[in-house]
Design a protein around this motif. Sequence first.
Motif, mmCIF file in Angstrom:
data_model
loop_
_atom_site.group_PDB
_atom_site.id
_atom_site.type_symbol
_atom_site.label_atom_id
_atom_site.label_comp_id
_atom_site.label_asym_id
_atom_site.label_seq_id
_atom_site.Cartn_x
_atom_site.Cartn_y
_atom_site.Cartn_z
ATOM 1 N N HIS A 269 0.805 -1.131 0.069
ATOM 2 C CA HIS A 269 -0.015 0.131 -0.050
ATOM 3 C C HIS A 269 0.917 1.108 -0.086
ATOM 4 O O HIS A 269 1.824 1.357 0.689
ATOM 5 C CB HIS A 269 -0.689 -0.042 1.335
ATOM 6 N N ALA A 270 0.822 2.252 -0.765
ATOM 7 C CA ALA A 270 1.489 3.419 -0.835
ATOM 8 C C ALA A 270 0.392 4.767 -0.480
ATOM 9 O O ALA A 270 -0.712 4.848 -1.292
ATOM 10 C CB ALA A 270 2.130 3.564 -2.268
ATOM 11 N N VAL A 303 3.858 -2.883 -6.111
ATOM 12 C CA VAL A 303 2.722 -2.218 -5.470
ATOM 13 C C VAL A 303 1.435 -2.482 -5.911
ATOM 14 O O VAL A 303 1.281 -2.571 -7.135
ATOM 15 C CB VAL A 303 2.963 -0.716 -5.490
ATOM 16 N N ASP A 304 0.442 -2.564 -5.093
ATOM 17 C CA ASP A 304 -1.024 -3.029 -5.612
ATOM 18 C C ASP A 304 -2.022 -1.794 -5.156
ATOM 19 O O ASP A 304 -2.976 -1.495 -5.919
ATOM 20 C CB ASP A 304 -1.477 -4.272 -5.100
ATOM 21 N N LEU A 305 -2.181 -0.971 -4.027
ATOM 22 C CA LEU A 305 -2.915 -0.084 -3.563
ATOM 23 C C LEU A 305 -2.277 1.273 -3.520
ATOM 24 O O LEU A 305 -1.239 1.344 -3.078
ATOM 25 C CB LEU A 305 -3.545 -0.411 -2.354
ATOM 26 N N LEU A 306 -3.134 2.242 -3.673
ATOM 27 C CA LEU A 306 -2.567 3.705 -3.573
ATOM 28 C C LEU A 306 -3.752 4.449 -2.804
ATOM 29 O O LEU A 306 -4.732 4.351 -3.359
ATOM 30 C CB LEU A 306 -2.124 4.342 -4.863
ATOM 31 N N TRP A 307 -3.544 5.417 -2.089
ATOM 32 C CA TRP A 307 -4.347 6.056 -1.527
ATOM 33 C C TRP A 307 -3.848 7.888 -1.593
ATOM 34 O O TRP A 307 -2.812 7.958 -1.302
ATOM 35 C CB TRP A 307 -5.192 5.834 -0.131
ATOM 36 N N MET A 517 6.290 3.046 7.205
ATOM 37 C CA MET A 517 7.496 2.403 6.995
ATOM 38 C C MET A 517 8.345 3.936 7.037
ATOM 39 O O MET A 517 8.141 4.676 6.568
ATOM 40 C CB MET A 517 7.735 1.881 5.774
ATOM 41 N N GLY A 518 9.307 3.687 7.946
ATOM 42 C CA GLY A 518 10.154 4.959 8.287
ATOM 43 C C GLY A 518 9.636 5.952 8.957
ATOM 44 O O GLY A 518 10.410 7.114 9.193
ATOM 45 N N GLY A 519 8.476 5.523 9.411
ATOM 46 C CA GLY A 519 7.814 6.850 10.388
ATOM 47 C C GLY A 519 7.046 7.784 9.554
ATOM 48 O O GLY A 519 7.260 7.804 8.248
ATOM 49 N N PHE A 520 6.239 8.661 10.153
ATOM 50 C CA PHE A 520 5.393 9.250 9.535
ATOM 51 C C PHE A 520 5.782 10.952 9.350
ATOM 52 O O PHE A 520 5.933 11.476 8.031
ATOM 53 C CB PHE A 520 3.864 9.345 10.131
ATOM 54 N N ILE A 541 0.187 -5.824 7.038
ATOM 55 C CA ILE A 541 -0.058 -5.008 5.867
ATOM 56 C C ILE A 541 1.175 -4.035 5.735
ATOM 57 O O ILE A 541 1.726 -3.552 6.524
ATOM 58 C CB ILE A 541 -1.350 -3.983 6.232
ATOM 59 N N ALA A 542 1.686 -4.060 4.521
ATOM 60 C CA ALA A 542 3.008 -3.429 4.076
ATOM 61 C C ALA A 542 2.464 -2.063 3.725
ATOM 62 O O ALA A 542 1.736 -1.963 2.386
ATOM 63 C CB ALA A 542 3.764 -4.261 3.117
ATOM 64 N N LEU A 543 2.815 -1.043 4.284
ATOM 65 C CA LEU A 543 2.519 0.386 3.801
ATOM 66 C C LEU A 543 3.400 1.325 3.813
ATOM 67 O O LEU A 543 4.210 1.475 5.030
ATOM 68 C CB LEU A 543 1.208 0.726 5.036
#
Length: 810
Positions: A269-270, A303-307, A517-520, A541-543
């Motif tokens: 998810h990206a 990658v599969d999802l994006l928001w 990932m990597g913090g916000f 979930i990988a985000l």
Amino acid sequence: MHSALRVLLSAGLILSSCVINAQSVGTYSSGIKREGNEFTFPAEKADIKLEFCTPGMFRVRTSWDRKFEAPENLMVSNYKWAAVNVSTSDAADHLLFQTEKITVKVMKSPFRILVYAKDGTLLNADYGLAAEKRGDTVSCTKELSADEHFFGFGERMDFVDQRSKKIKLNVGRGKGRPHIIGAYNILEANYSPVPFFMSTRGYGIFLHNSFATEWDMGAGSSDRYSFSAAAGELDYYFIYGPDFPSILDSYTALTGKSPLLPRFALGLHAGTYSGGTWGHEKESSDSYVVQLARKFRSLGIPVDLLWLDSTWRIFGKNGGNGATSFEWRDTFNDPKGMFDSLYAMNFKMVGLHLRPRFDNGVKLNLLDQAREKGLVYPEPNNQGEFVNFFDQKSVDWWWDNGVMRVASLGAKFLKTDEGSAFGGLANESDKMGPTDRTAQKLHNVFPVAYAKAPYEKFQEFNKIRGLNQTREGYAGIQRYPFIFAGDWPSEWQYFGPVIKAGLNIGLSGVGYWSHCMGGFEHPADPELYTRWVQFGMFSPIALVFGMDHPGYKEPWNYGQQALDNFKKYDHLRYRLMPYIYSNAYKMYKTGLPLMRALVLEHQHDANVYDIGDQYFFGDKLMVCPVTTKGAQTRTVYLPEGTWYDYWTGKRYQGKQYVHVVTPLDTIPVFAKSGSIIPMQPEMLYTDEKPVRELTLDIFPGKSGTFELYEDDGTSLNYKDGKYALTSFSTLRADDQLKVKISKPAGQYTPASRTYLLKIRLDEGEQRPVVLQENGKKRTEGWRYEKSENTLYVKTVNDSRKDIDINISFK
């Protein structure tokens, strides 16, 4: 009756000599009523209901006004239980209730409850009085055993073992500014509390109350623990295991199992601010989003999802960036064209961020309309702003007049942010929303109702399995997955606590969980980004998402080494999709999370109680993130059994600590002896190509099994049994290794495939000399790589047949 049980039941307990200034239940004398599984006791000052849900789970309710609350459907999803065989007996000072698993002893004066295992072992006992009420606060105190430890309580970032701790559970980010001592306080973080715990004594307790709760798990006294709620009914479920997986299975049978997500939702998810985060909103655009998607594809990053996060829309006139206007910014020239372009690049779902308040924009006055129609949550002087997610008419109007404006263009899910703002301080403003007693009761379950609405609406609209991303939750949120860990800064000090959050939420019945990932917030140290990504790809979930402008946690912005690391572990995750998806199905059936604290499977090993930086990823793998800057090694605890380094194949005996080398591109991963891990070919997105060959990564052991789960990946047909199961097994005896692969069984028929067996051999083991497949000797299609100490075997037969591989060693 068992002799040991007879002794224990006649022993009783010594009451506390302290004076208790509270309203107790008092004494029960007579008048018990039974209706099915439910027993009602009229005591002096309150009525108590004891209901057996299963032979190992019962519910205790206490009402001082002798009126019991009606069922609710946000925390608990199951109130209908099959008849339980309960034998009863009435003695002078107590009542006995016995099932096939437990015995419940109810003392009459004062009213108290004791629970025993079938062998007579005391599991749990009320300390002093069974229940108390002080003003509106209701509470219960229990005896604390010397060897007892507690796990659960939701998405806690502070500790894993909560013995001797005080805990407050009330949905919220943490109060106070500046953020460094307010919202970023890991002791106060309460994004997704769950009023449930499991004890190493073999039981769990779920407090079925939506008001703010407090738990003293032995901090005040070493011989007792207590839990209380600010108001409402004292209503709790006692769940006997005795093992943790059984307790979680029962708890999620009560509050709901996690449904299967679409298989592609287990891909990457990206998220994006579309080029313009806070203070840079004018730089956001639909063209940025399309170019971002193209870059992922051109660089070969799966990658599969994006928001699109907040800045896709204008900030309204009333709530600013803390509400939702549903109006696009004028820099988004062609939103539909953007969605179409993304789907043309094989993104499976594209979603949008929003907040739960209505707002008026420039062209659209949804807030005014909703107030006029009475479709906001009511507040004084008709100043309500929140969508009333507790009212279906309000939900329907919100969907038809707000969400459908973007769903009709191509949005397929939502990120439901800021659920804590209902009855609490909002992140993006000083507004509090409703704060009366009713709102206090609804505050914790608001995030569940908020997530439920778009999950169900989009599932119906998209005609595939639902998906919703949310930051806050409470008991029951696992039914509307998934949640993420919130807005933690890109600093080393928060990396470890985020891992603990994932462990604790998994111990609380919530399996689909993620983090940025990597913090916000803030640009990340490239080393931190690298290490956090490794953990992120081994998360349920990988985000990847961040608000640091202009980097946004996009992997190419952190240097070539970080980009290479991102691609390495992203590709590995996609290769592991059959393994991850099979474990997701197991979670749907049993409640076992994808990310499991070690204590979940080793509850009697005290060495694991405080481990907050290792976890099982599914059944077979143990992952050990590196959370120290500059570290080239780390210490790992290996539980009982035999373990293999996933990368090198080195063998370790368990029940010991080991020190392992951790180069920057390597996260320590270990496989259990006997593991069989199915892997598919590399893909840039889910189902990019057919799986013609499935790899089985096999680690040495006397025996091993794995059950591969398959279905169509998107429909709800799995609930009707339309899936396939393929069994893999290994058996090692003397100088023979047997590998059995069944043909898929079930109502779903996967495409045929062959198998590549990757068999790791122990160092110094004799090399294989003879190989047979289905009784026929094979001289080709297999090889032994001495440098890897690995045997590779390509099957001749495909999945339409059962396959037996027999390997002989010197």
